[in-house]
Design an enzyme around this catalytic site. Sequence first.
Site, short mmCIF file in Angstrom:
data_model
loop_
_atom_site.label_atom_id
_atom_site.label_comp_id
_atom_site.label_asym_id
_atom_site.label_seq_id
_atom_site.Cartn_x
_atom_site.Cartn_y
_atom_site.Cartn_z
N TYR A 1 -2.98 -12.91 2.99
CA TYR A 1 -2.55 -12.61 1.62
C TYR A 1 -1.36 -13.46 1.18
O TYR A 1 -1.49 -14.32 0.30
CB TYR A 1 -2.20 -11.12 1.50
CG TYR A 1 -3.39 -10.22 1.66
CD1 TYR A 1 -4.20 -9.90 0.57
CD2 TYR A 1 -3.72 -9.69 2.90
CE1 TYR A 1 -5.30 -9.07 0.71
CE2 TYR A 1 -4.83 -8.87 3.06
CZ TYR A 1 -5.62 -8.56 1.97
OH TYR A 1 -6.71 -7.76 2.12
N TYR B 1 -12.31 -15.12 2.42
CA TYR B 1 -11.32 -14.10 2.77
C TYR B 1 -10.92 -14.20 4.23
O TYR B 1 -11.77 -14.19 5.14
CB TYR B 1 -11.90 -12.71 2.49
CG TYR B 1 -10.99 -11.57 2.90
CD1 TYR B 1 -9.88 -11.24 2.15
CD2 TYR B 1 -11.27 -10.83 4.04
CE1 TYR B 1 -9.04 -10.20 2.52
CE2 TYR B 1 -10.44 -9.78 4.42
CZ TYR B 1 -9.33 -9.48 3.66
OH TYR B 1 -8.52 -8.46 4.04
N LYS C 1 0.82 -1.22 0.00
CA LYS C 1 0.00 0.00 0.00
C LYS C 1 0.85 1.27 0.00
O LYS C 1 0.40 2.32 -0.46
CB LYS C 1 -0.95 0.02 1.20
CG LYS C 1 -1.73 -1.26 1.42
CD LYS C 1 -2.49 -1.72 0.19
CE LYS C 1 -3.28 -2.99 0.51
NZ LYS C 1 -3.93 -3.56 -0.69
#
Length: 357
Positions: free
Chosen positions: A309, A283, A57
Amino acid sequence: MQSIDSVRQALVRFRRIALSDLPTRFEKLENLSQSFAPFSIYVKRDDQTGLAFGGNKARKLDFIMADVLRQGADCVVTWAGVQSNWCRSVAAAASRLGIKTFLVLLKGPTSPEGDDGNLLLDRVFNADIQIVDGTGIEDMLELTSVEQFVAPVVDDLKDRGHKPYLMPIGGSMVEGSMPQPWGALGYIEAFVEIVEQAANVGARVDSIVLASGSGGTQAGLIAGAKLLAPHTRVLGVSVYATAEKVKGYILPVANGALELLGSKARVEPEDVLVVDEYLGDGYGVFNERVGDAIRLLAVGEGLLLDPVYTGKSMGALLDLIDKGYFQEGENILFLHTGGTPALFPYRTEILDHIAET
């Protein structure tokens, strides 16, 4: 195909705030490569971008926070899951620039409990936090799905005389206050680094594998490959939605980034590669393959992955090698997108997995 210099010149036209520590390291995972010979497996260490425990990010926020200042915003609003790496990074970036952050965090039935991991860091960065029940939201990646929670926060800030900047989740899609796919520019720049670093060690990257959620990171890499190395395929391992849905997010962002750079190149649907068979139960739901990948890389390479992730995408990469997805002898690059604060809220699942193996 363009030159590296021409792509760099195109990128330098855009204002950015230097929040990330670049370039990140590019290194061969020697022990893993020996175990999976004749493949050579490399890692791009974007877990070391430097902003608040690093992660992908930060590269996006270099460009997005410049747009926040350009628009004269005095606060930022964004949303994601309660253990969001994105929200933690936004809160850190905004704090550095003296801007208040307002977070809408969605908590589902499988979300970890307690103020731990990223949620702890959100509080340390003094973000204003609203935790809401995210059960039943079809897709929190799209603003329309969460508008009922986000719009009141924005409206209240405006009523109090503030000028909020509404950031899309992951800094990916063009929505909210973000008029261009600024985040994807960060990963075109990352692809430039990859090409240069690979050349420095005498390698050519054949495939890049990464976790793909909102799709902006993969979109930037695909755009970079289109400009600089069309032979390199970029494979996203979906951690949230179906492959078709993720592809639908990626394609317009990749082409929007190319248009920003003034390129006539276009990404076609067949250029967008996403697999969704590693979603498991959804998720952020821990499973045995994720646990195996975390343990293997920790013990074998001293490299920490996260349960949401990178553990999922590394597990997919190794399984795809076993299944013959890659051509024999390929140089495969794993993009480490960060997320390691999530290890701590998943301590029970991780320790149980270690005890069983």
